[in-house]
Design a protein around this motif. Structure first.
Motif, short mmCIF file in Angstrom:
data_model
loop_
_atom_site.label_atom_id
_atom_site.label_comp_id
_atom_site.label_asym_id
_atom_site.label_seq_id
_atom_site.Cartn_x
_atom_site.Cartn_y
_atom_site.Cartn_z
N THR A 24 0.84 -1.19 0.00
CA THR A 24 0.00 0.00 0.00
C THR A 24 0.88 1.25 0.00
N LEU A 25 1.97 1.20 -0.76
CA LEU A 25 2.90 2.34 -0.87
C LEU A 25 3.42 2.78 0.49
N GLY A 26 3.61 1.82 1.37
CA GLY A 26 4.14 2.12 2.70
C GLY A 26 3.10 2.48 3.72
N ILE A 27 1.85 2.69 3.31
CA ILE A 27 0.79 3.01 4.28
C ILE A 27 0.52 1.76 5.12
N GLY A 145 -4.54 -4.86 -9.89
CA GLY A 145 -3.39 -5.23 -9.07
C GLY A 145 -2.80 -4.07 -8.31
N ARG A 146 -3.37 -2.88 -8.50
CA ARG A 146 -2.91 -1.72 -7.74
C ARG A 146 -3.55 -1.72 -6.35
N PRO A 147 -2.89 -1.14 -5.36
CA PRO A 147 -3.54 -0.96 -4.07
C PRO A 147 -4.69 0.03 -4.22
N ILE A 148 -5.68 -0.08 -3.34
CA ILE A 148 -6.90 0.71 -3.42
C ILE A 148 -7.09 1.50 -2.13
N ASN A 149 -7.34 2.78 -2.27
CA ASN A 149 -7.74 3.61 -1.14
C ASN A 149 -9.23 3.85 -1.26
N ALA A 173 -6.99 -7.11 -5.34
CA ALA A 173 -6.29 -5.87 -4.96
C ALA A 173 -4.97 -6.20 -4.26
N ALA A 174 -3.94 -5.42 -4.57
CA ALA A 174 -2.65 -5.62 -3.92
C ALA A 174 -2.72 -5.26 -2.44
#
Length: 296
Positions: A24-27, A145-149, A173-174
């Motif tokens: 999640t891009l580091g989140i 495959g991208r993370p989702i907010n 979802a990633a």
């Protein structure tokens, strides 16, 4: 004190099924991530200027940074309101900002067909609050495959987001981040129930606090939404005291001249002072451990 991300108030099964902090891009990792930028993409130059200043300010404080702006504001109050550059030009601008400033990109989608195309540029896809129960939109976003907010709808209870997480994870979802942005409290007013942050983390996912939309007054100006940016700081301090993995901010050099969400956006000149406060409260929260439900 044990961090809530690994404490007993999340079930072993939930944690096993939602190992997402690395995707999640580091989140959800060991440092706060700031997702910020102008509400609407107004020009690549303005976007890049904001991204450059925010990226540098976040790096100085040890925060992660994700640039966020919308290529299409499809949920404007009035049909006469500006919506942004649109899909093709907007993605060109986002790609340009990504190359020039070397920052990851977060942007929202409103229709399922947009997901695959937007995922070619954006590092994370965002689902608007009004659309967070739209199964087809969640599925197509997750298939990239991208993370989702996912922003929690103003009309949903935090525990209702369990089904949203399930839809995303079952669709590939990633990773999933859940974002609190206030709950409807009568007409033209939002309130933040900070229990939401704890309850959504108990679903085994990282949580984000949207500090600027939480001070919005939906439709409050008749033909557009109002807001009161003075409350951004006290609300975000409270969220950080509870404990969050990410803070969402809309930032503009001259908010009162912005084409969307001006009343609740943070002026760019005030961001460093705001980030100083965010840094102090985040350090305290991480030092003591994020509060969960198993403290008794």
């Amino acid at each position: 004190m044990e961090d809530a991300r690994t404490s007993g108030f999340q079930s072993d099964e939930t944690c096993e099924n939602n190992k997402m902090s690395g995707h999640t891009l580091g989140i959800g990792g060991d440092r706060l991530v700031i997702a910020a930028g102008p509400c609407m993409l107004e020009s690549p130059e303005l976007g890049a200027g904001v991204a450059e200043k925010l990226s540098r300010a976040c790096e100085e404080r040890g925060f992660g940074y994700i640039f966020k702006a919308s290529f299409d504001k499809a949920n404007r109050t009035s049909i006469r309101s500006e919506r942004g550059p649109g899909l093709e030009k907007g993605l060109e601008w986002l790609a340009e900002i990504k190359r020039e400033i070397k920052v990851p990109i977060l942007t929202d989608i409103h229709e399922p067909f947009q997901a695959e195309r937007v995922a070619e540029v954006a590092d994370m896809l965002q689902i608007p609050a009004f659309l967070c129960r739209q199964t087809d939109l969640l599925v197509e976003a997750s298939k990239t495959g991208r993370p989702i907010n996912v922003k929690k709808a103003q009309f949903l209870a935090p525990e209702d987001m369990a089904s949203v997480v399930e839809k995303c994870m079952d669709s590939g979802a990633a990773g999933v981040v859940l974002c609190e942005r206030g709950t409807s409290f009568g007409y033209h007013r939002l309130v933040v129930d900070y229990r939401s942050l704890v309850l959504m983390r108990s679903l085994g996912v990282p949580v984000m606090f949207d500090a600027t939309h939480s001070v919005q007054s939906p439709g409050g100006l008749g033909g557009s939404s109002g807001g009161d940016r003075r409350f951004v700081l006290p609300l975000v301090r409270a969220a950080l005291a509870v404990g969050v993995d990410s803070v969402f901010l809309e930032v503009h050099p001259t908010p009162d001249e912005a084409k969307s969400d001006g009343p609740n956006m943070v002026p760019l000149h005030a961001v460093r002072a705001l980030l100083d406060q965010i840094e102090a409260f985040d350090k305290l929260s991480r030092k003591t451990g994020f509060a969960g439900l198993d403290w008794l």
